[in-house]
Design a protein around this motif. Structure first.
Motif, PDB file in Angstrom:
ATOM      1  N   SER A  77      34.816  51.769  44.329  1.00  0.00           N
ATOM      2  CA  SER A  77      35.278  52.468  45.356  1.00  0.00           C
ATOM      3  C   SER A  77      34.342  52.453  46.470  1.00  0.00           C
ATOM      4  CB  SER A  77      35.490  53.981  44.955  1.00  0.00           C
ATOM      5  OG  SER A  77      35.976  54.648  45.994  1.00  0.00           O
ATOM      6  N   GLY A  78      34.785  52.054  47.623  1.00  0.00           N
ATOM      7  CA  GLY A  78      34.251  51.917  48.670  1.00  0.00           C
ATOM      8  C   GLY A  78      33.544  50.621  49.007  1.00  0.00           C
ATOM      9  N   GLY A  80      35.111  47.998  50.095  1.00  0.00           N
ATOM     10  CA  GLY A  80      35.890  47.331  51.149  1.00  0.00           C
ATOM     11  C   GLY A  80      37.097  46.268  50.911  1.00  0.00           C
ATOM     12  N   LYS A  81      37.689  46.677  49.553  1.00  0.00           N
ATOM     13  CA  LYS A  81      38.851  46.046  49.190  1.00  0.00           C
ATOM     14  C   LYS A  81      40.038  46.166  50.050  1.00  0.00           C
ATOM     15  CE  LYS A  81      38.846  48.026  44.957  1.00  0.00           C
ATOM     16  NZ  LYS A  81      37.726  49.040  45.374  1.00  0.00           N
ATOM     17  N   THR A  82      40.482  47.319  50.164  1.00  0.00           N
ATOM     18  CA  THR A  82      41.382  47.823  51.054  1.00  0.00           C
ATOM     19  C   THR A  82      41.211  47.222  52.341  1.00  0.00           C
ATOM     20  OG1 THR A  82      41.819  49.808  49.957  1.00  0.00           O
ATOM     21  CG2 THR A  82      42.771  49.660  52.009  1.00  0.00           C
ATOM     22  N   THR A  83      39.985  47.381  53.147  1.00  0.00           N
ATOM     23  CA  THR A  83      39.702  46.848  54.340  1.00  0.00           C
ATOM     24  C   THR A  83      40.045  45.375  54.484  1.00  0.00           C
ATOM     25  OG1 THR A  83      37.976  48.622  54.330  1.00  0.00           O
ATOM     26  CG2 THR A  83      37.958  47.017  56.352  1.00  0.00           C
TER      27      THR A  83
HETATM   28  N1  LIG Z   1      39.276  53.962  59.065  1.00  0.00           N
HETATM   29  C1  LIG Z   1      38.126  54.236  58.565  1.00  0.00           C
HETATM   30  N2  LIG Z   1      37.220  54.758  59.310  1.00  0.00           N
HETATM   31  C2  LIG Z   1      35.883  55.107  58.780  1.00  0.00           C
HETATM   32  N3  LIG Z   1      35.498  54.468  57.762  1.00  0.00           N
HETATM   33  C3  LIG Z   1      36.753  53.806  57.028  1.00  0.00           C
HETATM   34  C4  LIG Z   1      37.890  53.770  57.443  1.00  0.00           C
HETATM   35  N4  LIG Z   1      38.450  52.823  56.627  1.00  0.00           N
HETATM   36  C5  LIG Z   1      37.570  52.825  55.446  1.00  0.00           C
HETATM   37  N5  LIG Z   1      36.321  53.216  55.685  1.00  0.00           N
HETATM   38  C6  LIG Z   1      35.013  53.124  54.839  1.00  0.00           C
HETATM   39  O1  LIG Z   1      34.698  51.938  54.633  1.00  0.00           O
HETATM   40  C7  LIG Z   1      34.344  51.568  53.292  1.00  0.00           C
HETATM   41  C8  LIG Z   1      35.185  50.760  52.393  1.00  0.00           C
HETATM   42  O2  LIG Z   1      36.593  51.173  52.440  1.00  0.00           O
HETATM   43  P1  LIG Z   1      37.805  50.514  51.483  1.00  0.00           P
HETATM   44  O3  LIG Z   1      38.838  51.695  51.673  1.00  0.00           O
HETATM   45  O4  LIG Z   1      38.111  49.442  52.190  1.00  0.00           O
HETATM   46  O5  LIG Z   1      37.228  50.560  50.124  1.00  0.00           O
HETATM   47  P2  LIG Z   1      37.894  50.485  48.771  1.00  0.00           P
HETATM   48  O6  LIG Z   1      36.924  49.283  48.026  1.00  0.00           O
HETATM   49  O7  LIG Z   1      39.126  50.037  48.960  1.00  0.00           O
HETATM   50  O8  LIG Z   1      37.659  51.658  48.069  1.00  0.00           O
HETATM   51  P3  LIG Z   1      38.881  52.322  46.951  1.00  0.00           P
HETATM   52  O9  LIG Z   1      38.624  51.688  45.556  1.00  0.00           O
HETATM   53  O10 LIG Z   1      38.135  53.749  47.042  1.00  0.00           O
HETATM   54  O11 LIG Z   1      39.982  52.187  47.559  1.00  0.00           O
HETATM   55  C9  LIG Z   1      34.424  53.187  52.741  1.00  0.00           C
HETATM   56  O12 LIG Z   1      33.026  53.775  52.904  1.00  0.00           O
HETATM   57  C10 LIG Z   1      35.273  53.975  53.718  1.00  0.00           C
HETATM   58  O13 LIG Z   1      34.749  55.381  53.686  1.00  0.00           O
END
Ligand SMILES: Nc1ncnc2c1ncn2[C@@H]1O[C@H](COP(=O)(O)OP(=O)(O)OP(=O)(O)O)[C@@H](O)[C@H]1O
Ligand SMILES: [Mg+2]
Lengths: 290, 221
Positions: A77-78, A80-83
């Motif tokens: 989690s966190g 950056g996958k979603t990003t």
């Molecule tokens: N719009 C935003 N504003 C500020 N911080 C953000 C935003 N979107 C994501 N983040 C931060 O960016 C980092 C990566 O987020 P992301 O959602 O890409 O992770 P992830 O790998 O998809 O996690 P998860 O498995 O929890 O979905 C996290 O620390 C999150 O808090």
């Protein structure tokens, strides 16, 4: 819908169809992707960087996706996958790096973006969200035809015919006039997938499509995604379902702290990861209670 | 007492008619125009353009920070001093519309903000522009959320239109004032006017309830 509508709708599709899918429904199949999986590069992303304030979320991500390929992103989690997915779909604007789709311009995020750059990205890919994000004020059918009809200007009769065929394929033909709140979570997510498919994107993006579902509903959604993968759709899937990744992925990327730590065939990553971080992550997922 | 009862009955339909031909059309016209103003102001306030959003904020602040009666008098009695003479009816509609515009803008803004961000993104991912997403996806959902507070605004407006009697608009209250001035039965006529306003509002709020029950089905989970 007139018969002539029907054939004109199949024409272009049939031309670009993958070689004889084993599925009997396939010949008139709107599920068939626009382009055949021919291993040519579809998406090239280089050095994607993104920060939110001081939080450096992506530090130079490279990603190549070939036509027909299934790339699975895993990571804590966190990481950056979603990003990454959101950047590919133009929902997030990276601070640097380049993204290009085959046949399209290269977007360089270090420079001012040309007008409509986001639309150029969205034109090529469609996202399936973790929380389906169906439109609650529209029926299932309206949800699905909204994009084709309003954005792509497909004639209504054709949009409905294609949407109905797609809904039929995922077992939701009788639900076409239901509202999203009348469906189970698994059904909602299948509609979410159909809504994306109806746009006939080159690339499907799935962001943890099953993690908001009750465990007993996960299977029905994964099997739809697996079918699409088998039919040659190109996709990038973020998931914690390692069983799915093992079966469906051509390549698995393990992300941590905004970088791709390791990438490779699922057999390699899952059985003999070379990086310690990958190993620890897999251990945690496979044996969460230890 | 008998004559009181008789006066009540004799004045009942004229006052109700004053409501149907004055109060309700005035409220409806002002509400419709007011909603258009409110939508524009709400979008201005939500805009990333600082100038636009400052204008929106200023408008809301002025409208909500000044009495409706004063707004009405500025338009009807004040503007002629600078050469702008407007008849009672258009003056009343202008004042009430501008007023509704200020209050409903805040309701609409809050309703738009209450639609989950994922709905915007779902619109974007199917290729919609900002404007199309707003129109096709966000506003229909915001409309549902804002029905209860906007209904309340409308019911308040129906009562507030009694102020138009002060600028010579023939509506419910003005009819009862005229009868009272003639018969000198102030208590009876004003209570009767109050009763009729109340009946109107009861009818409107039962309509509101029915509308909300119908819309409930579609509100986002
Ligand atoms: N719009 C935003 N504003 C500020 N911080 C953000 C935003 N979107 C994501 N983040 C931060 O960016 C980092 C990566 O987020 P992301 O959602 O890409 O992770 P992830 O790998 O998809 O996690 P998860 O498995 O929890 O979905 C996290 O620390 C999150 O808090
Ligand atoms: Mg995520």
């Amino acid at each position: 819908m007139s018969p002539s509508d029907d054939s004109s709708q199949q024409g272009p599709d049939a031309a670009g169809e993958p070689p004889a899918p084993s599925d009997p429904l396939a010949p008139s199949d709107p599920l068939a992707p626009k382009a055949a999986p021919d291993d040519s590069p579809l998406l090239t992303a280089r050095g994607i960087r993104k920060s939110f304030g001081d939080n450096e979320v992506l530090r130079s991500i490279d990603l190549d996706v070939r036509r027909g390929e299934v790339v699975v992103l895993i990571g804590p989690s966190g990481s950056g996958k979603t990003t990454v997915l959101r950047s590919l779909n133009g929902l997030e604007t990276p601070d640097g790096g380049t993204i290009s789709f085959a046949g399209g311009p290269e977007l360089d995020f270090a420079k001012p973006l040309p007008k409509g750059a986001r639309f150029a990205l969205r034109d090529r890919s469609a996202m399936v969200f973790q929380q389906h994000n169906l439109f609650p004020h529209m029926t299932v059918l309206q949800n699905v035809i909204e994009g084709p009809q309003r954005v792509q200007r497909v004639p209504k009769a054709q949009a409905i015919a294609e949407a109905s065929a797609l809904l039929d394929r995922v077992g939701l033909a009788e639900k076409r006039d239901a509202y999203p709140f009348e469906l189970s979570g698994g059904q909602q997510q299948r509609v979410g997938i159909v809504r994306a498919l109806a746009l006939k994107p080159d690339l499907l993006l799935f962001d943890e499509p099953t993690s908001a579902l009750d465990p007993e509903l996960v299977g029905e959604v994964l099997s739809v995604i697996k079918e699409l993968a088998d039919e040659g759709w190109t996709m990038v899937v973020v998931t914690h379902e390692l069983g799915f990744a093992r079966q469906a992925a051509d390549e698995v990327l393990f992300m941590d702290g905004g970088v791709v730590v390791e990438r490779g065939a699922p057999g390699d990553i899952f059985t003999k990861p070379t990086e310690e971080r990958t190993r620890r992550f897999l251990d945690r997922i496979l044996r969460p209670m230890d | 007492m008998a004559s009181g009862w008789q006066l009540f009955l004799e004045s009942f339909w004229p006052i109700v008619w004053g409501g149907l031909s004055g109060t309700i059309p005035l409220a409806l016209a002002s509400f419709v125009i007011g909603l258009v103003i409110a939508l524009a102001v709400a979008l201005a306030r939500l805009s990333k353009n600082r100038v636009l959003s400052a204008i929106g904020r200023f408008y809301v602040s002025v409208i909500r920070g000044t009495p409706l009666l004063v707004q009405l008098f500025v338009i009807f009695y004040g503007l002629p001093a600078v050469g702008v003479v407007i008849d009672p009816w258009p003056s009343a509609i202008a004042a009430f519309s501008l007023n509704v515009g200020g209050y409903a803008a805040e309701i609409i803004r809050a309703a738009i903000l209450s639609v989950p961000k994922g709905q915007w993104e779902a619109g974007y991912t199917i290729g919609m522009s900002n404007a199309t997403t707003l129109r096709r996806i966000i506003l229909p959902q915001a409309a549902r959320v804002s029905v209860p507070p906007l209904s309340n605004t409308f019911i308040s407006l129906v009562k507030d239109t009694s102020l138009a009697s002060l600028i010579l608009v023939t509506e419910l209250f003005r009819v009862s004032q005229e009868i009272a001035a003639f018969t000198q039965d102030f208590m009876l006529l004003y209570l009767e006017a109050a009763l009729i306003y109340w009946l109107f509002c009861l009818a409107l709020s039962s309509g509101q309830n029915a509308l909300e029950r119908r819309l409930d089905r579609y509100v986002a989970q």
